[in-house]
Design a protein around this motif. Structure first.
Motif, mmCIF file in Angstrom:
data_model
loop_
_atom_site.group_PDB
_atom_site.id
_atom_site.type_symbol
_atom_site.label_atom_id
_atom_site.label_comp_id
_atom_site.label_asym_id
_atom_site.label_seq_id
_atom_site.Cartn_x
_atom_site.Cartn_y
_atom_site.Cartn_z
ATOM 1 N N LYS A 1 42.810 84.656 -42.413
ATOM 2 C CA LYS A 1 43.025 86.108 -42.436
ATOM 3 C C LYS A 1 42.952 86.651 -43.861
ATOM 4 C CE LYS A 1 45.935 86.447 -38.300
ATOM 5 N NZ LYS A 1 47.315 86.713 -37.798
ATOM 6 N N ALA A 2 43.558 85.918 -44.796
ATOM 7 C CA ALA A 2 43.552 86.371 -46.191
ATOM 8 C C ALA A 2 42.132 86.485 -46.715
ATOM 9 C CB ALA A 2 44.368 85.408 -47.045
ATOM 10 N N ARG A 3 41.282 85.520 -46.393
ATOM 11 C CA ARG A 3 39.896 85.548 -46.872
ATOM 12 C C ARG A 3 39.089 86.650 -46.188
ATOM 13 N NH1 ARG A 3 38.886 81.539 -50.264
ATOM 14 N NH2 ARG A 3 40.165 79.641 -50.225
ATOM 15 N N SER A 4 39.350 86.852 -44.905
ATOM 16 C CA SER A 4 38.581 87.871 -44.179
ATOM 17 C C SER A 4 38.945 89.286 -44.631
ATOM 18 C CB SER A 4 38.808 87.728 -42.672
ATOM 19 O OG SER A 4 40.157 88.004 -42.334
ATOM 20 N N LYS A 5 40.204 89.480 -45.049
ATOM 21 C CA LYS A 5 40.656 90.807 -45.485
ATOM 22 C C LYS A 5 40.329 91.097 -46.948
ATOM 23 C CE LYS A 5 44.623 91.250 -42.337
ATOM 24 N NZ LYS A 5 46.100 91.423 -42.279
ATOM 25 N N SER A 6 40.198 90.048 -47.747
ATOM 26 C CA SER A 6 40.058 90.232 -49.190
ATOM 27 C C SER A 6 38.669 90.740 -49.585
ATOM 28 C CB SER A 6 40.340 88.914 -49.909
ATOM 29 O OG SER A 6 40.162 89.055 -51.300
ATOM 30 N N LEU A 7 38.675 91.625 -50.556
ATOM 31 C CA LEU A 7 37.417 92.098 -51.130
ATOM 32 C C LEU A 7 37.046 91.281 -52.362
ATOM 33 C CD1 LEU A 7 38.019 95.962 -50.845
ATOM 34 C CD2 LEU A 7 36.711 94.473 -49.297
ATOM 35 N N LYS A 8 37.928 90.350 -52.725
ATOM 36 C CA LYS A 8 37.699 89.512 -53.901
ATOM 37 C C LYS A 8 36.892 88.268 -53.512
ATOM 38 C CE LYS A 8 42.090 89.043 -54.697
ATOM 39 N NZ LYS A 8 43.367 88.633 -55.344
ATOM 40 N N GLU A 9 36.323 87.615 -54.523
ATOM 41 C CA GLU A 9 35.586 86.372 -54.249
ATOM 42 C C GLU A 9 36.524 85.236 -53.857
ATOM 43 O OE1 GLU A 9 32.313 84.792 -56.476
ATOM 44 O OE2 GLU A 9 32.013 86.691 -57.539
ATOM 45 N N GLU A 10 37.726 85.229 -54.430
ATOM 46 C CA GLU A 10 38.673 84.153 -54.173
ATOM 47 C C GLU A 10 40.062 84.733 -53.938
ATOM 48 O OE1 GLU A 10 39.473 81.449 -52.863
ATOM 49 O OE2 GLU A 10 38.590 80.020 -54.299
ATOM 50 N N VAL A 11 40.824 84.061 -53.075
ATOM 51 C CA VAL A 11 42.202 84.479 -52.817
ATOM 52 C C VAL A 11 43.158 83.558 -53.568
ATOM 53 C CG1 VAL A 11 41.666 85.445 -50.559
ATOM 54 C CG2 VAL A 11 42.350 83.028 -50.741
ATOM 55 N N THR A 12 44.406 84.005 -53.693
ATOM 56 C CA THR A 12 45.446 83.187 -54.316
ATOM 57 C C THR A 12 46.369 82.632 -53.239
ATOM 58 O OG1 THR A 12 47.001 85.016 -54.562
ATOM 59 C CG2 THR A 12 45.398 84.678 -56.345
ATOM 60 N N LEU A 13 47.203 81.697 -53.634
ATOM 61 C CA LEU A 13 48.185 81.151 -52.688
ATOM 62 C C LEU A 13 49.135 82.256 -52.235
ATOM 63 C CD1 LEU A 13 49.108 78.505 -51.341
ATOM 64 C CD2 LEU A 13 50.707 78.185 -53.225
ATOM 65 N N GLU A 14 49.449 83.155 -53.131
ATOM 66 C CA GLU A 14 50.323 84.277 -52.778
ATOM 67 C C GLU A 14 49.656 85.174 -51.737
ATOM 68 O OE1 GLU A 14 52.704 87.934 -54.997
ATOM 69 O OE2 GLU A 14 51.754 86.359 -56.190
ATOM 70 N N ASP A 15 48.350 85.404 -51.900
ATOM 71 C CA ASP A 15 47.607 86.204 -50.906
ATOM 72 C C ASP A 15 47.690 85.553 -49.524
ATOM 73 O OD1 ASP A 15 46.753 88.000 -52.857
ATOM 74 O OD2 ASP A 15 44.898 86.881 -53.245
#
Length: 655
Positions: free
Chosen positions: A76-90
């Motif tokens: 879910k975090a990756r699908s929602k993110s507009l960034k190239e990479e997510v963090t553990l907090e995300d």
């Protein structure tokens, strides 16, 4: 495993490139970058998501289905993110839990598990060190959601320090996979891409992407072809343990040390942790480890439990030193037979050794009864041998005299060692004979005693030591006293197994007073001949060093090991494989080991030729029965991949 996963695994499975091959490719480049996960460092699990199974061990029932929820949160975090990479907090923002403290707890446990399961990749660490030695400019580049500070800490803990910079995708919002992180690294350091080479395990992120920005690249396999999963991957426990021993970085290539680390160490660790639980259950605070097998056991126990409320002692005793002193109370021939080795063939040497007499002093008597020093008897009918019994009767006076002399010294030794009351004894096994002798001596001396015996195994023939009292016996690997349906898993390679525990000193013969105190007199060490150590001395030493190194590493990873539920069968499976299904390397390691027991000496598995035995079937039977690694004996003889364990059990029916 899905078809896609199967194809991906096949694609990522190969032989590791040789050190020389890798360095030849790297040598022409000034700048060398390494991937981290599954390149410089490996996880002690087979798949990255196995980490979540270990986290579940800690968080327990309060956080059900953690693995499923954690994987879904990352998706879910990756699908929602507009960034190239997510963090553990995300990722944890998407975890289905509203309590902030609980989310922080889960996040901290995940990082703690990651820290413990990460270890040096034994293949790549030498490459990294050589790059340092050749003054290459080294960069570390990773696509990862874990914080940069955390990764830097883990790298330092694993002695990876000599690099220019560390790049982590979640910190700069650029990834290797897209190629943007490689461009960023090159631009920031003003590096000409033609002078740079990257090494990693992902075809897309570590091979194609750097090549697309003008760098060279080397792909290393994620799965090493023909790498043996010693403990299997059926559960998270076996998965973790197999990876833990396979991923070990060995400073040297000593095969005995490696055997000790990979196979003996896990079993030894399991045994001493079982001992500790048993001592706690029975509220025992005084424990005596018996020489010689108990030497490495005590060393391991004290390493795992350096500060505890249990006092441990090393008691210098042997079957001989405890058996001979009590023979004057009962030296009946049948009694002595029950005290010596339970082997099918009983040698005259073993009988003399069993009563403490030097066979070399009785050559005339032996000749008078038409025997010789190499005579052997079949246990099945030995009690009916009238000539042997007559000869034995002529020894009785010497047996009693020797026994009483040694009894007085043993009495003083036990008194000095404060042997009384309620205590535990620890030894290898197998039937409680030494416990019986010790209890009988203490009872004769009117010394109160309540002895708890703990052994690697309690064999089916334990009953021969239960005629005078019901001994308290407990076995770790098998226990016929408390479980009649047990399976004796080491009977076909007992000599090989016992060799692993040898103290590098001779067996205790008896006791004498020296400088005002009772001392144990040791027999000459069997593996020192004419003042010269046999090769076995160093080999056993290296095996035990490897085992202790494993235990040392476990102590660094207690956070995980304490939560794992390893059965004795699992921890024994590495040794069991060598004992029952030996390959060429196993035979090369151990077949020619000398083994000494109760006056007898022989090689563990050193048969004559098959042609010889075809014309000498009786010799085959005697040599086979004398071997202390019977499956190794057969494998050496036939040289074929046959069901040797089944053959061994079949041959036992014709004893």
């Amino acid at each position: 495993m899905s078809l896609k996963q199967y194809i991906n695994k096949k694609r990522n499975t190969a032989y590791m490139p040789s050190y020389e091959n890798l360095m030849d490719k790297i040598n022409n480049y000034e700048n060398v970058s390494f991937d981290i996960f599954d390149t410089l460092l490996k996880r002690n699990v087979k798949e990255p998501t196995d980490v979540f199974d270990i986290v579940q061990r800690y968080v327990g029932k309060e956080y059900p289905n953690f693995k499923v929820k954690r994987i879904d949160a990352e998706r879910k975090a990756r699908s929602k993110s507009l960034k190239e990479e997510v963090t553990l907090e995300d990722i944890y923002k998407e975890y289905p839990e509203e309590n902030i403290e609980k989310l922080e707890f889960l996040q901290s446990i995940e990082m703690k598990v990651e820290e413990e399961i990460l270890t040096l990749n034994p293949y790549m660490y030498d490459i990294y060190k050589e790059c340092v030695k050749r003054n290459k400019k080294i960069y570390i580049i990773s696509d990862m959601y874990l914080p940069k500070e955390f990764i830097a800490k883990v790298l330092e803990e694993n002695n990876i320090k000599h690099y220019q910079k560390l790049y982590v995708s979640c910190e700069v919002d650029k990834t290797k996979k897209s190629g943007s992180l490689f461009k960023y690294y090159l631009d920031e350091n003003d590096i000409d891409s033609r002078t740079a080479i990257h090494i990693g395990d992902s075809w897309k992120s570590d091979f194609y992407s750097p090549k697309n920005v003008g760098m060279n690249a080397i792909h290393i396999p994620l799965y090493i072809k023909n790498e043996v999963n010693i403990y299997g991957t059926d559960s998270i426990e076996t998965n973790y343990l197999s990876s833990f021993v396979n991923n070990k970085y060995y400073e040297n290539d000593d095969k005995y040390y490696k055997f000790g680390y990979q196979k003996f160490g896990p079993f030894l660790w399991g045994y001493v942790t079982w001992l500790y639980r048993k001592f706690q259950e029975n509220k025992l605070d005084k424990v005596y480890f018996f020489s010689r097998d108990g030497y490495i056991m005590k060393k391991a126990f004290d390493a795992v439990y350096p500060k505890n409320d249990i006092d441990t002692y090393y008691l210098e005793v042997s079957r001989r030193s405890l058996r001979i002193p009590i023979l004057w109370m009962d030296y009946d021939f049948d009694t002595v037979l029950d005290m010596i080795s339970p082997s099918k063939m009983v040698s005259l040497k073993t009988i003399f050794d069993g009563v403490g007499l030097d066979i070399r002093n009785y050559s005339s008597l032996i000749k008078e009864y038409s025997f010789n020093v190499d005579t052997k008897f079949d246990r099945k009918n030995i009690k009916n041998n009238s000539q042997l019994k007559k000869m034995y009767s002529e020894l009785e006076k010497d047996i009693v005299s020797k026994s009483k002399e040694e009894y007085e010294n043993l009495k003083k030794y036990l008194s000095e060692k404060n042997i009384h009351g309620r205590f535990a004894i620890v030894d290898i096994g197998w039937s409680g004979g030494m416990q019986r002798y010790l209890e009988k001596t203490l009872n004769k001396l009117d010394i109160e005693n309540d002895i708890y015996g703990y052994y690697i195994g309690v064999a089916s023939y334990y009953k021969r030591n239960m005629r005078e009292s019901n001994l308290n016996l407990n076995g770790y690997l098998f226990d016929f006293k408390n479980n009649p349906n047990s399976s004796d898993k080491r009977s076909s390679f007992v000599g090989l197994f016992e060799t692993l525990f040898l103290e590098q000193a001779g067996s205790v013969e008896n006791y004498s007073e020296q400088d005002g105190a009772m001392k144990a007199n040791r027999l000459p060490y069997e593996y020192i001949i004419d003042g010269k150590e046999m090769p076995e001395v160093r080999k056993v030493h290296n095996i035990q060093d490897g085992a202790m190194e494993f235990i040392k590493d476990v102590m660094k990873n207690r956070f995980i090991f304490n939560e794992m539920n390893f059965s004795s069968d699992v921890l024994f499976s590495g040794i069991y494989q060598t004992g029952t299904s030996p390959n060429k390397d196993d035979l090369a390691l151990f077949a020619n080991f000398g083994f000494y027991d109760e006056g007898e000496d022989a090689k563990l598995a050193n048969p004559k030729s098959l042609i010889f035995y075809i014309f000498n079937l009786k010799r085959f039977k005697s040599d086979f029965l004398a071997s202390r690694w019977k499956i190794g004996f057969m494998k050496q003889l036939f040289k074929l991949n046959l069901p040797y364990e089944r053959l061994y059990k079949l041959l036992l029916n014709f004893k």
